[in-house]
Design a protein around this motif. Structure first.
Motif, PDB file in Angstrom:
ATOM      1  N   LYS A 182      -5.075   5.488  26.110  1.00 49.78           N
ATOM      2  CA  LYS A 182      -4.307   5.434  27.350  1.00 49.78           C
ATOM      3  C   LYS A 182      -3.075   6.331  27.410  1.00 49.78           C
ATOM      4  O   LYS A 182      -2.515   6.523  28.490  1.00 49.78           O
ATOM      5  CB  LYS A 182      -3.864   3.985  27.615  1.00 49.78           C
ATOM      6  N   VAL A 183      -2.605   6.848  26.294  1.00 51.72           N
ATOM      7  CA  VAL A 183      -1.300   7.508  26.270  1.00 51.72           C
ATOM      8  C   VAL A 183      -1.454   8.984  25.922  1.00 51.72           C
ATOM      9  O   VAL A 183      -2.260   9.358  25.061  1.00 51.72           O
ATOM     10  CB  VAL A 183      -0.359   6.806  25.259  1.00 51.72           C
ATOM     11  N   VAL A 184      -0.662   9.807  26.584  1.00 49.06           N
ATOM     12  CA  VAL A 184      -0.653  11.245  26.322  1.00 49.06           C
ATOM     13  C   VAL A 184      -0.049  11.505  24.940  1.00 49.06           C
ATOM     14  O   VAL A 184       0.851  10.804  24.495  1.00 49.06           O
ATOM     15  CB  VAL A 184       0.168  11.975  27.408  1.00 49.06           C
ATOM     16  N   GLN A 185      -0.562  12.482  24.245  1.00 46.40           N
ATOM     17  CA  GLN A 185      -0.097  12.913  22.925  1.00 46.40           C
ATOM     18  C   GLN A 185      -0.119  11.764  21.894  1.00 46.40           C
ATOM     19  O   GLN A 185       0.898  11.450  21.268  1.00 46.40           O
ATOM     20  CB  GLN A 185       1.319  13.486  23.010  1.00 46.40           C
ATOM     21  N   PRO A 186      -1.283  11.141  21.686  1.00 43.73           N
ATOM     22  CA  PRO A 186      -1.361  10.024  20.741  1.00 43.73           C
ATOM     23  C   PRO A 186      -1.051  10.401  19.301  1.00 43.73           C
ATOM     24  O   PRO A 186      -0.745   9.529  18.483  1.00 43.73           O
ATOM     25  CB  PRO A 186      -2.813   9.553  20.892  1.00 43.73           C
ATOM     26  N   ARG A 187      -1.073  11.692  18.984  1.00 39.03           N
ATOM     27  CA  ARG A 187      -0.753  12.116  17.614  1.00 39.03           C
ATOM     28  C   ARG A 187       0.719  11.862  17.265  1.00 39.03           C
ATOM     29  O   ARG A 187       1.112  11.944  16.099  1.00 39.03           O
ATOM     30  CB  ARG A 187      -1.077  13.606  17.439  1.00 39.03           C
ATOM     31  N   MET A 188       1.533  11.534  18.259  1.00 40.15           N
ATOM     32  CA  MET A 188       2.932  11.205  17.998  1.00 40.15           C
ATOM     33  C   MET A 188       3.067   9.862  17.271  1.00 40.15           C
ATOM     34  O   MET A 188       4.125   9.550  16.732  1.00 40.15           O
ATOM     35  CB  MET A 188       3.722  11.164  19.308  1.00 40.15           C
ATOM     36  N   LEU A 189       1.999   9.097  17.250  1.00 36.09           N
ATOM     37  CA  LEU A 189       1.983   7.814  16.552  1.00 36.09           C
ATOM     38  C   LEU A 189       2.236   7.999  15.057  1.00 36.09           C
ATOM     39  O   LEU A 189       1.735   8.950  14.446  1.00 36.09           O
ATOM     40  CB  LEU A 189       0.600   7.198  16.741  1.00 36.09           C
ATOM     41  N   SER A 190       3.010   7.108  14.459  1.00 33.81           N
ATOM     42  CA  SER A 190       3.246   7.204  13.016  1.00 33.81           C
ATOM     43  C   SER A 190       1.945   7.087  12.233  1.00 33.81           C
ATOM     44  O   SER A 190       1.703   7.824  11.285  1.00 33.81           O
ATOM     45  CB  SER A 190       4.226   6.110  12.565  1.00 33.81           C
ATOM     46  N   GLY A 191       1.090   6.142  12.602  1.00 34.50           N
ATOM     47  CA  GLY A 191      -0.206   6.006  11.964  1.00 34.50           C
ATOM     48  C   GLY A 191      -0.177   5.183  10.688  1.00 34.50           C
ATOM     49  O   GLY A 191       0.880   4.830  10.163  1.00 34.50           O
ATOM     50  N   HIS A 192      -1.375   4.889  10.193  1.00 31.23           N
ATOM     51  CA  HIS A 192      -1.568   3.980   9.069  1.00 31.23           C
ATOM     52  C   HIS A 192      -0.732   4.348   7.847  1.00 31.23           C
ATOM     53  O   HIS A 192       0.070   3.552   7.354  1.00 31.23           O
ATOM     54  CB  HIS A 192      -3.067   3.947   8.721  1.00 31.23           C
ATOM     55  N   TYR A 193      -0.889   5.560   7.336  1.00 29.50           N
ATOM     56  CA  TYR A 193      -0.263   5.923   6.066  1.00 29.50           C
ATOM     57  C   TYR A 193       1.263   5.967   6.165  1.00 29.50           C
ATOM     58  O   TYR A 193       1.974   5.320   5.391  1.00 29.50           O
ATOM     59  CB  TYR A 193      -0.805   7.277   5.605  1.00 29.50           C
ATOM     60  N   GLN A 194       1.764   6.709   7.147  1.00 31.46           N
ATOM     61  CA  GLN A 194       3.221   6.778   7.290  1.00 31.46           C
ATOM     62  C   GLN A 194       3.780   5.417   7.690  1.00 31.46           C
ATOM     63  O   GLN A 194       4.889   5.049   7.286  1.00 31.46           O
ATOM     64  CB  GLN A 194       3.637   7.837   8.305  1.00 31.46           C
ATOM     65  N   GLY A 195       3.033   4.668   8.462  1.00 34.19           N
ATOM     66  CA  GLY A 195       3.484   3.331   8.842  1.00 34.19           C
ATOM     67  C   GLY A 195       3.680   2.423   7.649  1.00 34.19           C
ATOM     68  O   GLY A 195       4.649   1.660   7.571  1.00 34.19           O
ATOM     69  N   ARG A 196       2.764   2.517   6.670  1.00 35.76           N
ATOM     70  CA  ARG A 196       2.915   1.694   5.456  1.00 35.76           C
ATOM     71  C   ARG A 196       4.104   2.181   4.617  1.00 35.76           C
ATOM     72  O   ARG A 196       4.765   1.379   3.946  1.00 35.76           O
ATOM     73  CB  ARG A 196       1.635   1.734   4.638  1.00 35.76           C
ATOM     74  N   ILE A 197       4.379   3.484   4.670  1.00 36.32           N
ATOM     75  CA  ILE A 197       5.569   3.994   3.983  1.00 36.32           C
ATOM     76  C   ILE A 197       6.832   3.430   4.626  1.00 36.32           C
ATOM     77  O   ILE A 197       7.740   2.947   3.931  1.00 36.32           O
ATOM     78  CB  ILE A 197       5.582   5.533   4.003  1.00 36.32           C
ATOM     79  N   LEU A 198       6.898   3.457   5.958  1.00 42.78           N
ATOM     80  CA  LEU A 198       8.051   2.890   6.654  1.00 42.78           C
ATOM     81  C   LEU A 198       8.199   1.406   6.343  1.00 42.78           C
ATOM     82  O   LEU A 198       9.315   0.906   6.129  1.00 42.78           O
ATOM     83  CB  LEU A 198       7.914   3.098   8.163  1.00 42.78           C
ATOM     84  N   SER A 199       7.097   0.709   6.309  1.00 46.29           N
ATOM     85  CA  SER A 199       7.122  -0.724   6.031  1.00 46.29           C
ATOM     86  C   SER A 199       7.684  -1.021   4.648  1.00 46.29           C
ATOM     87  O   SER A 199       8.568  -1.875   4.476  1.00 46.29           O
ATOM     88  CB  SER A 199       5.711  -1.308   6.150  1.00 46.29           C
ATOM     89  N   ILE A 200       7.197  -0.325   3.637  1.00 40.08           N
ATOM     90  CA  ILE A 200       7.620  -0.639   2.272  1.00 40.08           C
ATOM     91  C   ILE A 200       9.069  -0.203   2.029  1.00 40.08           C
ATOM     92  O   ILE A 200       9.813  -0.882   1.303  1.00 40.08           O
ATOM     93  CB  ILE A 200       6.648  -0.034   1.234  1.00 40.08           C
ATOM     94  N   ILE A 201       9.501   0.881   2.661  1.00 40.50           N
ATOM     95  CA  ILE A 201      10.904   1.268   2.553  1.00 40.50           C
ATOM     96  C   ILE A 201      11.793   0.189   3.172  1.00 40.50           C
ATOM     97  O   ILE A 201      12.811  -0.214   2.600  1.00 40.50           O
ATOM     98  CB  ILE A 201      11.156   2.633   3.227  1.00 40.50           C
ATOM     99  N   SER A 202      11.401  -0.291   4.342  1.00 39.80           N
ATOM    100  CA  SER A 202      12.176  -1.345   4.995  1.00 39.80           C
ATOM    101  C   SER A 202      12.205  -2.621   4.157  1.00 39.80           C
ATOM    102  O   SER A 202      13.250  -3.272   4.032  1.00 39.80           O
ATOM    103  CB  SER A 202      11.595  -1.638   6.385  1.00 39.80           C
ATOM    104  N   LYS A 203      11.085  -2.956   3.547  1.00 38.44           N
ATOM    105  CA  LYS A 203      11.040  -4.157   2.705  1.00 38.44           C
ATOM    106  C   LYS A 203      11.928  -4.002   1.467  1.00 38.44           C
ATOM    107  O   LYS A 203      12.545  -4.968   1.003  1.00 38.44           O
ATOM    108  CB  LYS A 203       9.598  -4.452   2.302  1.00 38.44           C
ATOM    109  N   LEU A 204      12.005  -2.797   0.928  1.00 30.74           N
ATOM    110  CA  LEU A 204      12.871  -2.549  -0.226  1.00 30.74           C
ATOM    111  C   LEU A 204      14.347  -2.681   0.157  1.00 30.74           C
ATOM    112  O   LEU A 204      15.160  -3.168  -0.626  1.00 30.74           O
ATOM    113  CB  LEU A 204      12.599  -1.152  -0.798  1.00 30.74           C
TER     114      LEU A 204
END
Length: 216
Positions: A33-55
């Motif tokens: 539904k959204v223009v330029q979906p590649r702007m999404l962080s996505g699975h891999y980078q999303g898990r990196i953001l998650s674990i950094i935040s948890k740390l």
């Protein structure tokens, strides 16, 4: 931009934390539904953001650039009980999309959406920040830095996305390319600011981790 082969990239993703089901649904709908979906962080980078935040286990997070809300949900996973994540975006058309997924998550009470220019909204926020994630319009990266650097708590973390800009940061500069010019200035700011410890990671399109030094 990939710095390793697709096979190694797929291997890294396969041997990382699995993507939560809600984020899979968000990704699917973004691509539908959204223009330029590649702007999404996505699975891999999303898990990196998650674990950094948890740390870090932050009490207050600031995100500049919400898009469809994927990265906000990843960062919220590390929030302390009762913590808050402020996320800012200028795209009015995506507010309901974001809210749909924020409300469906475990963080509906923790995520605060702000609509409008970040340069106007940030001064209205009263908190100091444990974690800041910048993933918005590139020409304003230096201005965002100037606004938030003194409001990051000692020991706090600044994450900056797209800092390699598809490799343009090491190519001859097109004088009309305001985004690359701003990123070159921004990367220099992070590397040279005596208040920060900075490492630029060659993850996807470049992700910088900067830590605010604790005064001795």
């Amino acid at each position: 931009m990939h710095f390793i082969s697709d096979e190694l990239d797929d291997y890294a993703v396969a041997h990382s934390e699995k993507e939560p089901q809600l984020l899979k649904q968000l990704t699917r709908e973004t691509y539908q539904k959204v223009v330029q979906p590649r702007m999404l962080s996505g699975h891999y980078q999303g898990r990196i953001l998650s674990i950094i935040s948890k740390l870090i286990n932050p009490k207050v997070i600031l995100e500049i650039g919400t898009y469809t809300g994927y990265s906000a949900l990843c960062l919220a996973e590390g929030l302390q009980t009762g913590g808050v994540l402020h996320t800012i975006d200028v795209n009015e058309e995506l507010v309901d999309f974001q809210k749909k997924y924020f409300d469906a998550s475990a963080f509906s009470e923790n995520i605060k959406q702000h609509l409008g220019p970040a340069l106007e909204i940030i001064p209205l926020l009263e908190e100091q920040f444990d974690l800041v994630f910048i993933d918005a319009d590139k020409p304003n990266y230096p201005a965002y830095f100037d606004l938030i650097v003194d409001r990051i708590k000692p020991g706090g973390i600044l994450l900056s996305d797209n800092v390699l800009w598809s490799g343009k940061v090491v190519e001859e500069l097109n004088t009309k390319d305001s985004s690359t010019r701003a990123l070159l200035e921004y990367n220099k700011l992070l590397a040279e600011d005596a208040r920060l410890e900075t490492v630029l990671l060659t993850i996807r399109d470049g992700l910088t981790i900067s830590r605010k030094k604790i005064p001795s």
